[in-house]
Motif scaffolding. Sequence first.
Motif, mmCIF file in Angstrom:
data_model
loop_
_atom_site.group_PDB
_atom_site.id
_atom_site.type_symbol
_atom_site.label_atom_id
_atom_site.label_comp_id
_atom_site.label_asym_id
_atom_site.label_seq_id
_atom_site.Cartn_x
_atom_site.Cartn_y
_atom_site.Cartn_z
ATOM 1 N N ARG A 329 57.676 20.611 27.474
ATOM 2 C CA ARG A 329 57.605 22.165 27.137
ATOM 3 C C ARG A 329 59.093 22.005 26.884
ATOM 4 N NH1 ARG A 329 54.737 27.286 28.341
ATOM 5 N NH2 ARG A 329 56.141 27.221 30.561
ATOM 6 N N ASP A 332 60.961 26.967 29.882
ATOM 7 C CA ASP A 332 60.358 28.976 29.745
ATOM 8 C C ASP A 332 60.471 29.415 30.769
ATOM 9 O OD1 ASP A 332 59.511 30.444 28.716
ATOM 10 O OD2 ASP A 332 56.893 29.784 29.112
ATOM 11 N N ARG A 355 63.780 35.000 26.471
ATOM 12 C CA ARG A 355 63.201 33.926 27.626
ATOM 13 C C ARG A 355 62.260 33.014 26.854
ATOM 14 N NH1 ARG A 355 56.321 34.917 28.324
ATOM 15 N NH2 ARG A 355 56.206 33.184 29.444
ATOM 16 N N MET A 426 54.797 26.231 21.067
ATOM 17 C CA MET A 426 53.279 27.407 21.313
ATOM 18 C C MET A 426 53.584 28.307 20.631
ATOM 19 S SD MET A 426 53.532 26.163 25.209
ATOM 20 C CE MET A 426 52.258 27.768 25.344
ATOM 21 N N ASP A 452 50.222 34.047 27.477
ATOM 22 C CA ASP A 452 50.823 34.755 26.416
ATOM 23 C C ASP A 452 51.087 35.291 25.414
ATOM 24 O OD1 ASP A 452 53.213 34.916 28.549
ATOM 25 O OD2 ASP A 452 53.323 33.431 27.500
ATOM 26 N N ARG A 462 50.983 40.086 32.005
ATOM 27 C CA ARG A 462 50.088 39.309 32.829
ATOM 28 C C ARG A 462 50.049 39.315 33.800
ATOM 29 N NH1 ARG A 462 52.203 33.759 30.342
ATOM 30 N NH2 ARG A 462 51.633 32.374 32.587
#
Length: 569
Positions: A329, A332, A355, A426, A452, A462
């Motif tokens: 990935r 992030d 983000r 994602m 998320d 969260r």
Amino acid sequence: MYKGVPASPGIAIGPALVLPKKQFQLEKRVIQDVTAEKNRFHQALAAAKSRIDDLIASAQAQGQTETAKIFEAHRLMLEDPELIAGVEKRIAEEKVNAEFALETTVNFYINLLAQANSDYLRERVADLKDVAGHVLQLLAGDGLQTPHIKADCLIVAAELTPSDTALLPLDKVQGFITEVGGATSHTAIIARSLELPAVVGVKKITSAVQNGDLLIIDGEQGAVLVNPDPGTVEAYRRKQAVLHRQKEELARLKGVAAQTKSGKTIRLLANVGEPWELPKALEYGADGIGLFRTEFLFLNRETLPTEEEQFQAYKEVLVKMEGKPVVIRTLDIGGDKNLPALNLEPEMNPFLGCRGIRLCLKDKALFTTQLRALYRASVYGQLKIMFPMISSLEEYRAAVKCAEEVRAQLIEEGHPVSSHVPIGIMVEVPSTALITDLFAKEVDFVSIGTNDLIQYTLAVDRMNEQISHLYTPFHPAVLRLIKMVIEQARKGGIEVSMCGEMAGDPRFTPLLIGLGLESFSMSPSALLAVKKQIRTLKNSTAKALAEKVLALPTAEQIKAVLGNEENKE
Ligand code: PEP
Ligand code: MG
């Protein structure tokens, strides 16, 4: 009960062995012969290096690769030209003995590190002390002091350096408790790789505990109990026995297929956030890496990792996975993860701010460097690239454009690049989940990021413990979105996986299989428990369960059904 930072899970019960605090009586002496003193320093330095080489060799021989890496870093510290020059300068200019010159030079760096605005750098103080400790001990003419341990015990120490740990007879050590350290401290890392329970950061524990006191370490809760009553000991022994049985039972599943009772094969992949998790992923039989989080390369440091550094890290994971698929990935950062090197503006709502892919599209140099490293590594295995936090097709297209440009540029420069690197996203923002059918026409794969997706669907931060009771994967809205993503991805003929925490929670396995999910990615430690659940499941039961659950109106009702053991058969 004493509370600390949970560093390595499991329960340990046994007598305490309190390691004494190391104290060097450092004397400042005026010396006459500068050359002789410098020679004395260099002799101790050489002896310390060979001592560390022994520690590296012994760690490697025991398969402790992470520990070996720590000692390799220590060796580099001992070779640091600035450190050596600093000590020599003090000996020559201040005419002081080597011990004093070393101590003052090292203290200068320790003070710098201790002020750093980063847990990682602050924890490097322990490494520097460890390294300097070897040289000081050798200058004093002392040999290695191996603690004398006759029986099983739990180690209690103010601080446990990697070389302290290496000197312990680990067959007798059942767990660790230290006063200093956080979840990324070396005690924590080593304890996890040894699979021994550990709690770190337990203030004043060395003064509260005497040798031989009965201790309980609860590594899951970060708790330490000192001389508990017999009833408590019995309760923890039962808990320990249950965990032990579960572990043994699960270990038997290592080599067996992840197949339902009806013969459907499920792909079990691992999430990896730190390199030390990779051997665990392999040991527990992961079919590949479904989520390789790259933030570890960027966090806890003052500068950005170079293309070369990133290339080596990506190459390493691809090589180690020996041709199995590896989904890496892209960065992030943002939300709860800050990056000091980028000087990011503080935001009112960081999770809704700049983000993940948004930051990468804004800071093209950051993104391009990572993409270059990824494509260069692509020839070493089966790489797939995944973008986080995608919320629209435009964003995805912009990211793909960058990737294609980087690829073309590398080919022009003569770098070998794999002919096929699938690109996916994602699904963690509801807007993306809702148009999975449109994404399916353009992406190679999707992976559902439930951590998320839950927070954005339910508008529940969260990280906020005040509203954590509202953060629930059982909410029907979350389940409807998941159902929609799986269905639309399958209809569009693309691969769909899940890499949020829900994928590693066995309570959801029957439901997710019932919804048609065939690929799950989770923390390596969850792989066997999920496999166990899969192997007890019939496809028809899973389907019926999915239908029943999706018709329920509240999280509470859904939780009651999914928590029920009957879902397996
Ligand atoms: C997710 O959001 O589910 C996910 C896997 O990503 P992270 O936890 O890194 O945000
Ligand atoms: Mg996420």
